[in-house]
Structures are given as structure tokens and as C-alpha cells.
Design a protein around this motif. Sequence first.
Motif, PDB file in Angstrom:
ATOM      1  N   SER A  69       0.853  -1.178   0.000  1.00 39.21           N
ATOM      2  CA  SER A  69       0.000   0.000   0.000  1.00 39.21           C
ATOM      3  C   SER A  69       0.894   1.235   0.000  1.00 39.21           C
ATOM      4  O   SER A  69       1.892   1.286   0.711  1.00 39.21           O
ATOM      5  CB  SER A  69      -0.904  -0.011   1.231  1.00 39.21           C
ATOM      6  N   LEU A  70       0.532   2.224  -0.806  1.00 41.18           N
ATOM      7  CA  LEU A  70       1.277   3.480  -0.879  1.00 41.18           C
ATOM      8  C   LEU A  70       0.538   4.524  -0.045  1.00 41.18           C
ATOM      9  O   LEU A  70      -0.615   4.835  -0.321  1.00 41.18           O
ATOM     10  CB  LEU A  70       1.395   3.953  -2.320  1.00 41.18           C
ATOM     11  N   VAL A  71       1.213   5.029   0.979  1.00 44.18           N
ATOM     12  CA  VAL A  71       0.627   6.055   1.842  1.00 44.18           C
ATOM     13  C   VAL A  71       1.353   7.367   1.537  1.00 44.18           C
ATOM     14  O   VAL A  71       2.520   7.533   1.884  1.00 44.18           O
ATOM     15  CB  VAL A  71       0.770   5.677   3.331  1.00 44.18           C
ATOM     16  N   VAL A  76      -3.685  12.528  -1.051  1.00 46.07           N
ATOM     17  CA  VAL A  76      -4.112  11.761  -2.219  1.00 46.07           C
ATOM     18  C   VAL A  76      -4.041  10.271  -1.887  1.00 46.07           C
ATOM     19  O   VAL A  76      -3.293   9.860  -1.010  1.00 46.07           O
ATOM     20  CB  VAL A  76      -3.247  12.058  -3.469  1.00 46.07           C
ATOM     21  N   VAL A  77      -4.844   9.472  -2.595  1.00 49.54           N
ATOM     22  CA  VAL A  77      -4.838   8.020  -2.445  1.00 49.54           C
ATOM     23  C   VAL A  77      -4.737   7.391  -3.829  1.00 49.54           C
ATOM     24  O   VAL A  77      -5.262   7.933  -4.809  1.00 49.54           O
ATOM     25  CB  VAL A  77      -6.104   7.510  -1.718  1.00 49.54           C
ATOM     26  N   ASP A  82      -8.528  -2.695  -6.125  1.00 50.96           N
ATOM     27  CA  ASP A  82      -8.953  -2.930  -4.746  1.00 50.96           C
ATOM     28  C   ASP A  82      -9.525  -1.637  -4.179  1.00 50.96           C
ATOM     29  O   ASP A  82      -8.957  -0.566  -4.374  1.00 50.96           O
ATOM     30  CB  ASP A  82      -7.736  -3.389  -3.928  1.00 50.96           C
ATOM     31  N   ARG A  83     -10.634  -1.703  -3.482  1.00 44.83           N
ATOM     32  CA  ARG A  83     -11.269  -0.492  -2.941  1.00 44.83           C
ATOM     33  C   ARG A  83     -10.390   0.214  -1.920  1.00 44.83           C
ATOM     34  O   ARG A  83     -10.519   1.409  -1.699  1.00 44.83           O
ATOM     35  CB  ARG A  83     -12.597  -0.840  -2.269  1.00 44.83           C
ATOM     36  N   PHE A  87      -2.049  -2.675  -3.650  1.00 45.91           N
ATOM     37  CA  PHE A  87      -1.519  -3.384  -4.807  1.00 45.91           C
ATOM     38  C   PHE A  87      -1.252  -4.824  -4.385  1.00 45.91           C
ATOM     39  O   PHE A  87      -0.592  -5.071  -3.381  1.00 45.91           O
ATOM     40  CB  PHE A  87      -0.216  -2.737  -5.295  1.00 45.91           C
ATOM     41  N   ARG A  88      -1.761  -5.788  -5.149  1.00 44.08           N
ATOM     42  CA  ARG A  88      -1.572  -7.204  -4.832  1.00 44.08           C
ATOM     43  C   ARG A  88      -0.911  -7.905  -6.012  1.00 44.08           C
ATOM     44  O   ARG A  88      -1.097  -7.510  -7.158  1.00 44.08           O
ATOM     45  CB  ARG A  88      -2.903  -7.882  -4.543  1.00 44.08           C
ATOM     46  N   ALA A  89      -0.148  -8.969  -5.679  1.00 45.66           N
ATOM     47  CA  ALA A  89       0.484  -9.763  -6.726  1.00 45.66           C
ATOM     48  C   ALA A  89      -0.593 -10.501  -7.514  1.00 45.66           C
ATOM     49  O   ALA A  89      -1.660 -10.817  -6.987  1.00 45.66           O
ATOM     50  CB  ALA A  89       1.462 -10.760  -6.101  1.00 45.66           C
TER      51      ALA A  89
END
Length: 162
Positions: A69-71, A76-77, A82-83, A87-89
Motif C-alpha cells: 500500500s502506498l501512503v 491523495v490516495v 482494490d477499494r 496493490f496485490r500480486a
Amino acid sequence: MWKIVFFLSCLIASAMSAAQTTTLTLLEDLSSKLPTGSVFTAKDGAGKVYSGQLVTHPARRLLRRGSMSLVFDEPVVPVTKDREGIFRAGNKMRLLKLGGSLAAAKLADDAVDGAIGAGKARYVAVGVAGALIIFQKGGEVKLHKGDTIDVEPKRGALWKSD
């Protein structure tokens, strides 16, 4: 009555489209193998630099895939499938590893079939398949330098007045 419903649905649709997305270009490689709290930077088309930290979950046993996850430090998000903005493999490597485990089990079955008999060879195959499935790791998430991600303003940030 239908005119009121149509008007309200148009009003809601226009309010939902108010969130403008911005495309950012990553300035370094990111992976779910990196430790949580690693700093990253990205740049938009206008040259503004965005920075933030990673929240990572590396791939685990039983073919569990990694996630990241990018914080951002800015309000901004990231926009992802994914809601929650994670980010998933992908599942492709996980399915290939599962199929490879079953193929290795079949090879082990055929290799010992003549020596110990067909009934006991099945137990060898089950053991090989189980061991390979248990000890293989799932896929890692990787974002490379130069990849683009879309971000949108946080919902609370739209309504704040500074």
C-alpha cells in the motif's frame, strides 16, 4: 416522478465524478519485499513531486501473495482495482506454481511406481505435492521505476476549506 429520480441520479453522478485523477510516475523501484516505512517518491506531469511511505506484506507460505500500500504525505490516495488502494500480486504465478507442484507429484509417483507398487506410490505423490505447496511462497508485488499510477484526492480533502 421519473423526472425527479432522473434529476437526482444526474446530480449524484456529477458529484461522484468531481474527484479528478492525476497520473504519477514512480521515481524508484518498489516491491512488497521492502520493509514497511520505506520512503518513495513520484512525480506528476507538471513536475510536482509526491512522497510517501510503503506499507508492505511480503509473500508467505502456502502460496500467499504479497501486497503493498502506498501512503502519500499529500492528501491523495492511489486508484486501484482494490477499494482500499492496495496493490496485490497477480494470480498467474501462483497458479503456475500450483500446477508445477502437481506435475512434480505425478513425476514422483511415476518414478517410484515400479519399485514400491502403485498403492504406496500415491502416498509419495501426495507427500511431494503437499511439501511443494506448503513451502513455496506466493508472488511479490513489483512496481518499477517509470511505472505510472493514478491517484485522486482523499474524500475528506475535497470538502476542507483552507
